[in-house]
Each structure stands twice: as C-alpha cells, then as structure tokens.
Scaffold this motif. Structure first.
Motif, PDB file in Angstrom:
ATOM      1  N   LEU A 131      51.260  81.505  46.292  1.00  0.00           N
ATOM      2  CA  LEU A 131      50.452  81.711  47.495  1.00  0.00           C
ATOM      3  C   LEU A 131      51.312  82.222  48.639  1.00  0.00           C
ATOM      4  O   LEU A 131      50.884  83.072  49.424  1.00  0.00           O
ATOM      5  CB  LEU A 131      49.748  80.413  47.878  1.00  0.00           C
ATOM      6  N   ALA A 134      52.118  85.959  47.709  1.00  0.00           N
ATOM      7  CA  ALA A 134      50.966  86.837  47.859  1.00  0.00           C
ATOM      8  C   ALA A 134      50.637  87.094  49.325  1.00  0.00           C
ATOM      9  O   ALA A 134      50.224  88.199  49.706  1.00  0.00           O
ATOM     10  CB  ALA A 134      49.760  86.231  47.153  1.00  0.00           C
ATOM     11  N   ASN A 135      50.851  86.084  50.170  1.00  0.00           N
ATOM     12  CA  ASN A 135      50.462  86.192  51.582  1.00  0.00           C
ATOM     13  C   ASN A 135      51.510  86.871  52.443  1.00  0.00           C
ATOM     14  O   ASN A 135      51.166  87.525  53.438  1.00  0.00           O
ATOM     15  CB  ASN A 135      50.191  84.796  52.152  1.00  0.00           C
ATOM     16  N   ARG A 170      42.801  79.411  43.678  1.00  0.00           N
ATOM     17  CA  ARG A 170      43.360  80.090  44.853  1.00  0.00           C
ATOM     18  C   ARG A 170      44.342  81.178  44.452  1.00  0.00           C
ATOM     19  O   ARG A 170      44.360  82.263  45.039  1.00  0.00           O
ATOM     20  CB  ARG A 170      44.035  79.076  45.768  1.00  0.00           C
ATOM     21  N   GLU A 174      44.057  85.065  45.331  1.00  0.00           N
ATOM     22  CA  GLU A 174      45.077  85.768  46.115  1.00  0.00           C
ATOM     23  C   GLU A 174      45.673  86.955  45.356  1.00  0.00           C
ATOM     24  O   GLU A 174      46.124  87.929  45.964  1.00  0.00           O
ATOM     25  CB  GLU A 174      46.191  84.808  46.518  1.00  0.00           C
TER      26      GLU A 174
END
Length: 504
Positions: A131, A134-135, A170, A174
């Motif tokens: 996460l 990906a962000n 999630r 993502e």
C-alpha cells in the motif's frame, strides 16, 4: 614501405577509436532507451536482496521484503508492513519495518520500475507495505504484474483482528492499474506477458497433489512458483506462494511463511527438488518459527547457505534448526544480526557469494562484511515438527550442537539417539531394557505391564495388567501382587488404589 606501415598504423588507430566511440554511443542510447521505459540501467547483475527491516522495540514486527534483480530489472516478493498501521507511539519505526523502507531501498538501487510483484499470502507483515509502494511511488504501472493467490475468508484469523480480507482487497484495489495474475486460476494473456520467453503452467501434470507450478523467465533468471492451490481455510501461512529462483544452476528457495500444515512444506520441497535438483540457498520459512522448516525439508535440500528474515534478535523462537544446520555445515545468516546494514545480498552474477549492502548518500553500496549466526544462549528443549501431531525432539547444547545419546538435564536422564533425534519407546542399551518417553528415561513406573525400577531398568519379571470384578478395577501382576492403599504410575498416568486394592 615506411609510408604503408604508417597508413596501417593510422587505420588501426582510427578503427580502435571508432570502436570506442560506437561502444560509448550505443551504451548511451541503450541506457536512454531503457530509462525511458522506466527501468534502471544498472550493471548486469543477478542478485537477491533480503531487506533488513530493523525495528527493535516494537512487538511482533517480524516481516519480509525481498528484491529480485537481474540485468537492471527488478521484481519484489512481499513488502513488509503498511506504515500507516503503526500506533502513534511507534511512528518512529514506520521508516523501518514497513513499505517505506522497501521504497527507500529500491530507490537506493536506482530502480524506477517493478516488473513483477509477488504477494506471497494475505498477512499484513508481507503485503501491507504494498500500500505504501502503490501510493507513494511510480514503481508500479500498467506493465507491472501483480502475482498473488486468491484469499478465502478465514474466520480463525479474522477473529484475532488480523484483517486479512481487508489487506487482500485493498492491495488488489490499489494495484488495479497493473496486470494481475491469480496463480490458482491464472489468466492466459497475463501468463504470456511473464518473462521474455513467456511462462509455462504445469497444473496439467498433477502426478501428485503438489506438483502444480508456474515457471517463467526474468532476464538471466528462471523463476518457479509453487503451492498454487488453496490449501487451508484456517491457516493462511499454509497458502503461501513458494518461489524458486535459478541462475545458471544456482538455485534458491524462498519459502515465505509456509509451514508444516499436513506436511505440506515437505511435499512441496519434494517437487522442487525433483524439478530443480540441488538447492544452494534457502530462505528459512516463517521467520524461523518452530512450526516451519522441518528436518526433512533441510535434509532434502541440503543447502550451502540459509537466511532468516526476522527482526527479533532473541533466539527463543528459532532454536530448532540452528544446531542441526551447523552440524550439516550450512552457514546461517539472519537479517537481525547485520548491524547498520541495509540488506543481505545473494549475488549469483559470477558464482555464488553472500554479502551485505549499506546506504551511502541515498545509494545502495555493497559491503564486504557479514555476520553469520553465533550461538549465545543457554540450552533449551526444542522440537522438530513434522506436522501438528508427529515430531522428533531435539536438544541443543550450549554450543548450539545437537546432543546425541544420553544426557543428564535438570536432574533427569534423557536419551537422544545416536543421530540426535529424540527417542520414544523401548530401548535395549548394553543388554538392559529401558523405556524412553519423548526422550525422557522412565523410572518407578509400570509400562506395558512391566515394572521399570528407580534406576530406569526393567528388572522385575512378573507382568501386570488391569483387571475388573463386581467391585471395580484393580491392578496386579502374575506373581499375585496387586496395588492397594497406594499411588501407582501406569503408562504415564497416576492412579490411586484403596485399602482393598480397587481403583478410586
């Protein structure tokens, strides 16, 4: 003649200069072309980086992130924890055991793109950090292939608050902009995109329940993925994707968190050895916990090197295989032992070497120093788990070696066998009969109707048995003796017989 020789020399010099210029220009344009595709043009190396995710002081922070590198291309297996999940009092550790540390390492390598990502299983200490990646970065795009296994809701783990389903969903969301390959039902089009020679799926073999696997090529590496099917609805570790990396005959097995659920680890290993032969390096399963990496597995792969990815510096969780590996001559490295280092690196570019890396001015540089494991704890009882119900006992002495034969420990005699494996059952030793129960020498007890004396030897010949009449159960032997007004230990259990000799 002199004039011709001068012309020849000029011609040769010009040719050499032109060759150098063309080489420089070709490398420049090749580098530029590669960089435009988002791939770092590093040296032509094939390496596996076991990132050191050091977070002393935070409970239960064992996690894992492994970078696969070949010819300037990069793949990633797991990514540690998600930084946002740390409680406020632990925020100082989010740049360590989290995806942020993985990003920092990849950027230090010069990586600007991940060709593939393998999420071994749906636990937060493995896929949570995806996460962050990906962000916060451009490492992932439409050309990245995310490889994973479908997650089946696990009430046993969800009730503990692990939220596997949350992380699984999630991460899928993502990474929706990338390609996805679910190994238990792989998409044929995505399979074709794996590696420059494509990928091969071997599910059609099914000679056994565990020989389904995928092979694909990643630059100089051949990569195999095992344990594709969903094995358990109660133990997500049992569903871990096991990865094999082969570089010109140098073979590494990365077990993720696979455990010995229904002897699965051993069965998968048997298939890997059948397909790849000798294994040179093993990444020990499940951070070295006792229920993983069985003796049978180590005997089958017989590695030259073993690596444990764990932050916990204590050894209580990891005893079982340490001494055994030392006896086998396997060199063991733990990420937690590499002070002030960035990763343990397995370099397969020109033979096999194990080293470490450091971060210098935000760049990853190789270091010549590496610390292997040194035993520094007191003796302890440990187990080799074959599965949840059958195991061998092993005792490691103060030097970390497996104890063999007899050993007096804490006021009791134990017999470990000539090979160091825990003994269980009747033992004829130098003409005398002993009974060993899970290594412990039984004494002052009835076993199978035979009386074992205080010195642990069967010397009393009459045999006893349970008997019953209208008043109840009693215990006596062939000499006429029977137990009365006394406690007796019979086959490991204590019983009291009243003044008349009946069981109470």
């Amino acid at each position: 003649m002199k004039k011709k020789r001068n012309i020849s020399k000029i011609t040769i010099a010009f040719a050499l200069a032109l060759s150098v210029i063309l080489t420089f220009v070709s490398r420049f344009f090749l580098t530029s072309a590669i960089n435009k595709k988002g791939v770092y043009a590093s040296e032509s190396k094939s390496r596996i980086h076991y990132i050191i995710l050091d977070s002393d002081g935070v409970a239960s922070t064992n996690s894992e992130a492994i970078v696969i590198e070949s010819n300037g291309h990069f793949g990633l297996i797991d990514a540690s924890n998600y930084s946002e999940d740390y409680p406020e009092e632990y925020k100082e550790y989010t740049d360590k055991a989290s995806g942020k540390q993985v990003i920092k390492y990849l950027e230090g390598l010069g990586a600007t793109h991940l060709d593939f990502i393998i999420g071994s299983h749906a636990h937060s200490d493995h896929i949570g950090g995806l996460l962050d990646i990906a962000n916060d970065t451009g490492l992932i795009n439409e050309d990245t292939i995310y490889i994973y296994k479908e997650y089946i809701f696990n009430s046993n783990e969800e009730i503990k608050g692990w939220d596997n389903i949350g992380y699984y969903q999630r991460v899928i969301s993502e990474l929706s902009g990338s390609k996805s390959l679910c190994v238990n039902s792989p998409d044929a089009d995505v399979m074709r995109d794996l590696g420059h020679d494509g990928a091969r799926l071997y599910k059609e073999k099914l000679a056994t329940d565990y020989d389904d696997h995928i092979d694909f090529y990643f630059e100089e590496l051949k990569i195999g993925l095992y344990n594709l099917d969903i094995r358990s609805k109660t133990d997500e570790n049992a569903n871990s994707i096991v990865t094999v990396v082969d570089c010109n005959g140098i073979t590494t097995v990365l077990y993720a968190d696979i455990d010995v659920y229904e002897s699965m680890e051993q069965r998968i290993t048997k298939e890997i050895v059948s397909d790849y032969g000798k294994v040179d390096v093993v990444k020990i399963a499940h951070h070295g916990f006792k229920r993983s990496t069985s003796k049978e597995t180590l005997d089958m792969i017989d590695p030259q090197f073993a690596i444990v990815c764990a932050e916990t510096r204590g050894e209580a969780l990891y005893f079982p295989f340490y001494g055994y590996l030392r006896d086998k001559g396997t060199i063991l490295y733990r990420t937690s032992d590499q002070k002030d280092k960035a990763a343990i690196v397995e370099d397969m570019t020109d033979g096999l070497t194990i080293k470490t890396t450091e971060i210098s001015n935000d760049h990853i540089v190789e270091s010549s120093s590496i610390n292997d494991w040194i035993w520094n704890s007191s003796p302890s009882w440990c187990k080799w788990y074959k599965d949840y119900y059958n195991f061998d006992w092993v005792y490691l002495n103060s030097e970390g070696y497996i104890q063999k034969n007899w050993k007096y420990i804490y006021g009791k005699w134990y017999y470990l066998g000539q090979n160091g494996l825990g003994y269980d059952g009747w033992l004829n030793y130098k003409g005398d009969w002993y009974y060993i129960r899970e290594c412990y020498m039984v004494s002052g007890e009835w076993v199978d109707g035979y009386w074992i004396s205080k010195n642990g030897i069967w010397e009393y010949k009459p045999r006893a048995s349970w008997k019953k009449n209208k008043k109840g159960w009693w215990y006596g032997d062939t000499s006429g003796w029977y137990a009365k007004n006394t406690w007796q230990t019979i086959d490991g259990k204590r019983y009291f017989f009243n003044e008349e000799g009946y069981l109470e």
